[in-house]
Design an enzyme around this catalytic site. Sequence first.
Site, PDB file in Angstrom:
ATOM      1  N   HIS A 218     -38.697 -45.869  -9.792  1.00  0.00           N
ATOM      2  CA  HIS A 218     -39.190 -46.831 -10.784  1.00  0.00           C
ATOM      3  C   HIS A 218     -40.464 -47.478 -10.251  1.00  0.00           C
ATOM      4  CE1 HIS A 218     -34.950 -47.049 -12.609  1.00  0.00           C
ATOM      5  NE2 HIS A 218     -35.727 -46.294 -13.360  1.00  0.00           N
TER       6      HIS A 218
ATOM      7  N   GLU B 280     -41.031 -51.302  -8.849  1.00  0.00           N
ATOM      8  CA  GLU B 280     -40.157 -51.797  -7.778  1.00  0.00           C
ATOM      9  C   GLU B 280     -40.832 -51.560  -6.427  1.00  0.00           C
ATOM     10  OE1 GLU B 280     -36.432 -49.800  -8.769  1.00  0.00           O
ATOM     11  OE2 GLU B 280     -36.537 -50.582 -10.817  1.00  0.00           O
TER      12      GLU B 280
ATOM     13  N   ARG C 289     -42.365 -49.237 -15.584  1.00  0.00           N
ATOM     14  CA  ARG C 289     -41.174 -48.696 -14.910  1.00  0.00           C
ATOM     15  C   ARG C 289     -41.124 -47.165 -14.920  1.00  0.00           C
ATOM     16  NH1 ARG C 289     -35.253 -49.796 -14.470  1.00  0.00           N
ATOM     17  NH2 ARG C 289     -34.053 -48.238 -15.592  1.00  0.00           N
TER      18      ARG C 289
ATOM     19  N   HIS D 232     -34.070 -49.023  -4.955  1.00  0.00           N
ATOM     20  CA  HIS D 232     -34.592 -49.713  -6.141  1.00  0.00           C
ATOM     21  C   HIS D 232     -34.696 -51.196  -5.811  1.00  0.00           C
ATOM     22  CE1 HIS D 232     -33.780 -46.652  -9.452  1.00  0.00           C
ATOM     23  NE2 HIS D 232     -33.195 -46.090  -8.414  1.00  0.00           N
TER      24      HIS D 232
ATOM     25  N   GLU E 291     -30.134 -51.767  -4.484  1.00  0.00           N
ATOM     26  CA  GLU E 291     -30.975 -52.669  -5.269  1.00  0.00           C
ATOM     27  C   GLU E 291     -31.403 -53.743  -4.284  1.00  0.00           C
ATOM     28  OE1 GLU E 291     -32.048 -52.341  -8.310  1.00  0.00           O
ATOM     29  OE2 GLU E 291     -30.814 -50.627  -8.870  1.00  0.00           O
TER      30      GLU E 291
END
Length: 307
Positions: A68, A71, A124, A193, A268
């Site tokens: 993405h 990020e 994104r 991410h 994440e």
Amino acid sequence: QTRSKSFDFISYHTLDDIYKNLDDLAEQYPDKVQTVVAGKTYEGREIKGVKVSFKADNHGIFIEGGIHAREWISPATTMYILHQLLTSNDTDVRALAESHDWYIFPSFNPDGYVYTHTTNRLWRKTRKPYGLFCKGSDPNRNWGYRWNTGGSSNNPCSETFAGSAPFSCIETKSVSEYIKSISDRCYAYISFHSYSQLLLFPYGHTRDHLENYDDLYAIGKKSITALKQRYGTSYKTGNIAETIYTATGSSMDYVKGTFGTPITYTYELRDTGRYGFLLPPAQIIPTGEETMDSLVAIILHRIIMWK
Ligand code: PAY
Ligand code: ZN
């Protein structure tokens, strides 16, 4: 040779600077680092990574960053890990580094990453146009395992557009073929991410606890405990569907569901929303340090549990 070999972790870098550093490292460590081009993007850029190997025929670990575009802490953290593997003096990191073959790709979405630097910081997706008005598929909804069966969209204007078919993105198609070619040599697949501070594992289509859920949960707990030691950063761990939301067509679920890779996690990274995707560059190093601690824990605990 007067070419500068510097690369820092106090700022975010462009795709060109990251790729230049991969080339520099290959030149600096010719017997250990080899650049690999796993494919090309829609706009014709290389999808470049490195293979790091201290001796022949180690078990492999695949590190995916930047699928993405917005990020930014993800490519930064994968580069931090790469540099630590090459230069750290820490005993655990050295053991981890030298007992594995590493396949490290800081950006699985180079077109999107470049676009976040030139035009729209919060982009994104990929950049291939669909129809007249909208561009890009969500490359983490486009992989060919339970594709488009929940948590993705058929609308090309959506942030989670699954694409027109599984692997309709040239990026996911080509990197998946590369991953397939080395899949029997890799027992771990880790993707990065941001943001939310979660350590996710398969699957995203169901809340059911499938395959080696119990092992992945136990290792995940140890890993986030190790992560917290350094700066107190709190993570949660669990499967995608239970821990964040239903999502299908991710790279991790594809690798798990297709090759049965035992160790598969998606980080994440920081933070929980204060800065979100715009994480200040002063947090690159602390994020890298705590993530490295947790990665050491994942691999060492896996060895303790299964060897
Ligand atoms: O497979 O990693 C997964 C699913 C979860 C992530 C996703 O949607 O692909 C979670 C989001 C992400 O990192 O892309 C979370 C961020 C905050 C977002 O954009 O919603
Ligand atoms: Zn993401």
